[in-house]
Structures are given as C-alpha cells and as structure tokens.
Design an enzyme around this catalytic site. Structure first.
Site, PDB file in Angstrom:
ATOM      1  N   CYS A 172     -50.245  20.770 -16.521  1.00 14.02           N
ATOM      2  CA  CYS A 172     -50.597  18.975 -17.400  1.00 14.02           C
ATOM      3  C   CYS A 172     -51.580  18.539 -17.545  1.00 14.02           C
ATOM      4  CB  CYS A 172     -49.082  18.111 -17.639  1.00 14.02           C
ATOM      5  SG  CYS A 172     -48.262  19.436 -19.095  1.00 14.02           S
ATOM      6  N   ILE A 173     -50.382  17.088 -16.000  1.00 18.50           N
ATOM      7  CA  ILE A 173     -52.033  15.985 -15.707  1.00 18.50           C
ATOM      8  C   ILE A 173     -53.222  15.934 -14.641  1.00 18.50           C
ATOM      9  CG2 ILE A 173     -51.890  13.808 -14.450  1.00 18.50           C
ATOM     10  CD1 ILE A 173     -49.261  13.938 -16.023  1.00 18.50           C
TER      11      ILE A 173
END
Ligand SMILES: NC(=O)c1ccc[n+]([C@@H]2O[C@H](COP(=O)([O-])OP(=O)(O)OC[C@H]3O[C@@H](n4cnc5c(N)ncnc54)[C@H](O)[C@@H]3O)[C@@H](O)[C@H]2O)c1
Length: 447
Positions: A273-274
């Site tokens: 994600c990040i």
C-alpha cells in the site's frame, strides 16, 4: 422493482455476496460477510487459494482457519475459479491487486480483467463495488463503460460504487468490521444500495458524494502516511549528523497534546500500500500536467532508508575494525512490518541485496517467511540459534516481530544495529555490561 424494494432487498433480503480476489483484503471481507449471515461466493484465479478456502483453511494470517471452517460447515461460504458463477451474486466486490508496472505506472490490468468477467454476467439489480486502491476516476472511466456496453443504465438497472479497503494486516484492534468504511456511488441510488448492504457487516459506513471522492480519500490517507514517515526518516538522518538522539526528540515532541502526531523512523517503507498507492495519484496528476511534489520527495527519502541502515552496519563494523566484505551479517525480520508474513516491497530485500553487493555474507531469519523470492533474487531463511546470533559479526534488526526474544538477541549479538529502536530499554538496562562493543540504538551509533 421499485427503488424502495431494491433498497430493502439489499438491507434485509437474501443476498449472495461475491468477492473477486481472496487475498489480504478479499478473504477477511468474505469472512465478515459470511459471519453476518449472507451467502458468500469467492472467486480467485489461483486454484490453490480456492482449494484452501473450500477445505475450510486460511492462507491469510489475520483470518483464523476456524472462521473459514465454521462458514464452510454452515454452508455459507464457497470459493470458485469459475467466473461464470458470479451470475449467482447480487453484490460483487472487487478486491484484486493494483500494483505498479515496470515503469512505476498503475497496473490496473487486474481490475480490468475482473470488470470484464463481471460485465459478462451483469444482470439487472446487481451492485458492483470496487475496493482495490486506485486513482480517482477508475470506477467511472474504466469500470462503468464495461457495464454500460451491455446496454444497462447505472443507478436504475445496476449499481456501481467505490469503497476503499482500509484493513491493516496484523492490527489487533482495528479490523474489517470495526473500521469505518468510506463509500461513493456513481449515483445517489448506487451509494444508498452500497451503504444498505455494507451496513449489514460493517459497523460504520461513511458515505461521500462520488466514487472519485472515495478513491481520493484512500490515496490521501496513504500519502499522509508516506509523507510523514519520510519526514521522520529524514529527521533521523538529520539527527544522526547532528549527533542528537532522534528517539529522544520524537518522544519529547509527542508530549505536545495537540498539533503533533507521532511517527517513528525505520528501515524504509514496505507492503502493497504505502510505497505504491501514492504513485497512482502521481500518475493521474501527470496526465493533467501537475507534478505531485510531496509524493515524489517522500518516495525518494523513504527509498534511501535501506541504504542508511546498511551504512550503519558499515560504521558499526568499522568500529570493530572489520570490512563489510566477508563479514557475517544476520538480518532479523524480513516482513515489511512486525507480526505479519508479507514481504512485498520490504526494505529487508534492499538491505539484503545491498549487503550482498558489498560482499557481506548476509543471511536472514524471519519466523513467518521461510524464503524470499523477488525479481530473480532468492534467499532462504536460517534458524535463529544461539550460534547464528553469536557468530554473526553484525546482527541487524529490521522487523521487530513480537515473537522475537529481544533480550536474547541483544545479549548474544556482537554488534546489533537496531533499525526500530526496539531494544532501547534493554540497552539502557544492560548497555554497559553487555558483551557487544558497539550498539547501534535506533539507527544512532553509540558505545
Ligand atoms: N493488503 C493490504 O493491507 C491492503 C489494505 C488496503 C487496501 N489494499 C488494496 O486491496 C487490493 C487487494 O490487495 P491484497 O493485498 O488483498 O492483494 P492480494 O494479492 O493479497 O490478493 C489479491 C487476490 O486476487 C486474486 N486475483 C487476481 N486477479 C484476479 C481476477 N481477475 N479474478 C479473481 N481473482 C483475482 C489473486 O489471485 C489474489 O488471491 C489492492 O488494490 C490493494 O492496494 C490492500
């Protein structure tokens, strides 16, 4: 069927819920839906995933096998590789991967594949919800045309929403059910249909005015994390040069009761994600001739961190009058964050590669990850024996899994580079009498 009848069916009726993609996001969702008493049909392209679920087992660490088994026994949950069976579903949620391609542009091929198979089975009254993280506009520009080509009208014949998934693998408090869920529909009727179904298994729904607002909400959340992590990682590098203990500074700043949110430095970003999601926004904005400066800078600073950690290994070995080349370096923890088994984009991979490039005899141990295979690079984990710890010239704590006996690691390591500051209290307690000559506490070199 009138609007109110449709809404009532989603709210209380017998609804079959399809989940496309049974991974970190899809399986927890499927289980939550099943627990609420709805029939769930999971579709995945990987036969082994389907077999695992159908024999009542779980391949996702956060989902207990007993939960899957109970839903299988109750006849509520089934998995399949046959996309035609999505025709049985009243609601279809798309939870497929949204990675970056080789040029770090969005790869929405999985979303497109899922959209195409759904388009083939689409029938009046169905609700489709995209949950994969993506750039603003995907739901309307990519999925909607696939469904409209079938001659259906959105908001009356079928319903289409975007609702980002916020699941945080390994989080003991916040999980699928109790994390508020944002949702935006192409029309108000789409949004109402989405809220009506999801409220059956999510405690709090947060409706927003459009899919674009929902898509961007998710990207803001993850960009916020990426930027703040980068800020604190840069602060760690600044503090290191100034000879100031960054952890002391962070703890002191965190005593401010307002206007400061604590983030901690580390060996770099990882996960699905990040490090990836903000680039979806960058890409979208590039198509509009706008450069997302914070995202680019954060990505640059965070990407430097694995090398910063290796630099600390170099410094620490130097203090012991040893070259990196030929030194035995044991990396502890390969997952991108503690207590999970996910190695995607993990900084441990860059650290192991860089140590290898410098000629170190690098090995790793991670209780959750027996081997790493990434872009042609391969490592097999070693056991965490007393010998492995004491014979290593340097031990690098990359991921501080809860199961690690940190005191044992601290006592047995000759040199410990602790990239998470996880052993700070042990170092304070045992520091002077400890066997290692050089301790790198939370990235700051000290004796
Ligand atoms: N993992 C997380 O912590 C997390 C958190 C929030 C949001 N997300 C987002 O959720 C989405 C899914 O991520 P994930 O971590 O669950 O991915 P994952 O790789 O764990 O799971 C995806 C699953 O989809 C399957 N799949 C791929 N193409 C398919 C298709 N055409 N039809 C059916 N199945 C298909 C894969 O076989 C796999 O089992 C991504 O957009 C991700 O960014 C992930």
């Amino acid at each position: 069927m009138s609007d109110s009848e449709t809404l009532e069916r989603f709210k209380t009726g017998n609804v079959t819920f399809g989940v496309v993609g049974l991974g970190y996001v899809g399986l927890p969702l499927a289980v939550e839906v099943g627990k609420a008493g709805l029939r769930v049909l999971g579709l995945d392209v990987q036969p082994q995933v389907v077999e695992t679920v159908n024999r009542g087992d779980s391949h996702i660490q956060d989902v207990p096998a007993a939960d899957v088994a109970a839903l299988r026994d109750a006849g509520v949950l089934e998995a399949t590789t046959d996309p035609a069976r999505l025709a049985e579903c009243d609601v279809i949620s798309i939870c497929v991967p949204t990675p970056l391609g080789k040029t770090r542009d969005p790869d929405i091929s999985y979303v497109l594949d899922a959209g195409r198979v759904i388009a083939q089975v689409l029938r009046p009254g169905q609700l489709v919800v995209l949950e994969s993280t993506t750039y603003p506009g995907t739901t309307r520009e990519v999925l909607l045309p696939l469904f409209e080509e079938r001659g259906f009208t959105v908001g009356t014949d079928f319903f289409l929403c975007f609702s980002p998934e916020r699941v945080d693998p390994g989080n003991p408090v916040w999980h699928t059910r109790n994390t508020p869920k944002v949702i935006g529909g192409i029309t108000a009727a789409c949004r109402e249909a989405g809220v009506a179904v999801y409220e059956r298994f999510i405690d709090e729904m947060v409706p927003v005015s459009s899919p674009e607002a929902a898509e961007m909400t998710k990207l803001l959340e993850n960009t916020f994390r990426a930027v703040n992590i980068a800020l604190v990682n840069e602060t760690a590098q600044i503090a290191d040069r100034l000879g100031v203990d960054v952890w002391e500074v962070i703890e002191a700043a965190a005593t401010k009761p307002f206007g400061f949110m604590k983030f901690t430095p580390g060996p770099g970003l990882g996960g699905h994600c990040i490090p990836i999601d903000p680039h979806y926004l960058s890409w979208k904005m590039r198509t509009m001739d706008y450069r997302t400066r914070f995202i680019e800078l954060a990505s640059e600073v965070n990407a430097e961190m694995p090398r910063f950690v290796v630099g600390k290994v170099q410094e620490a070995l130097n203090e012991a009058e040893k070259p990196v080349k030929g030194s035995r370096v044991l990396v502890l923890g390969a997952a991108y964050k503690p207590n999970i088994d996910d190695v995607r984009e993990s900084p441990a991979i860059e650290i192991l590669s860089e140590l290898g490039r410098l000629g170190a005899r690098a090995a790793y141990h991670d209780p959750y990850i027996p081997e790493i295979r990434e872009d042609g690079r391969e490592w097999t984990g070693v056991d965490l024996t007393d010998e492995a710890l004491s014979e290593a010239d340097c031990v690098v704590l990359v991921t501080d899994h809860k199961v690690f006996d940190l005191e044992r690691i601290f006592r047995l390591s000759r040199i410990l580079v602790d990239s998470r500051n996880a052993t700070a209290s042990i170092a304070d307690r045992l520091g002077a009498g400890s066997p290692q000559r050089w301790i790198v506490k939370g990235l700051a070199l000290g004796s």
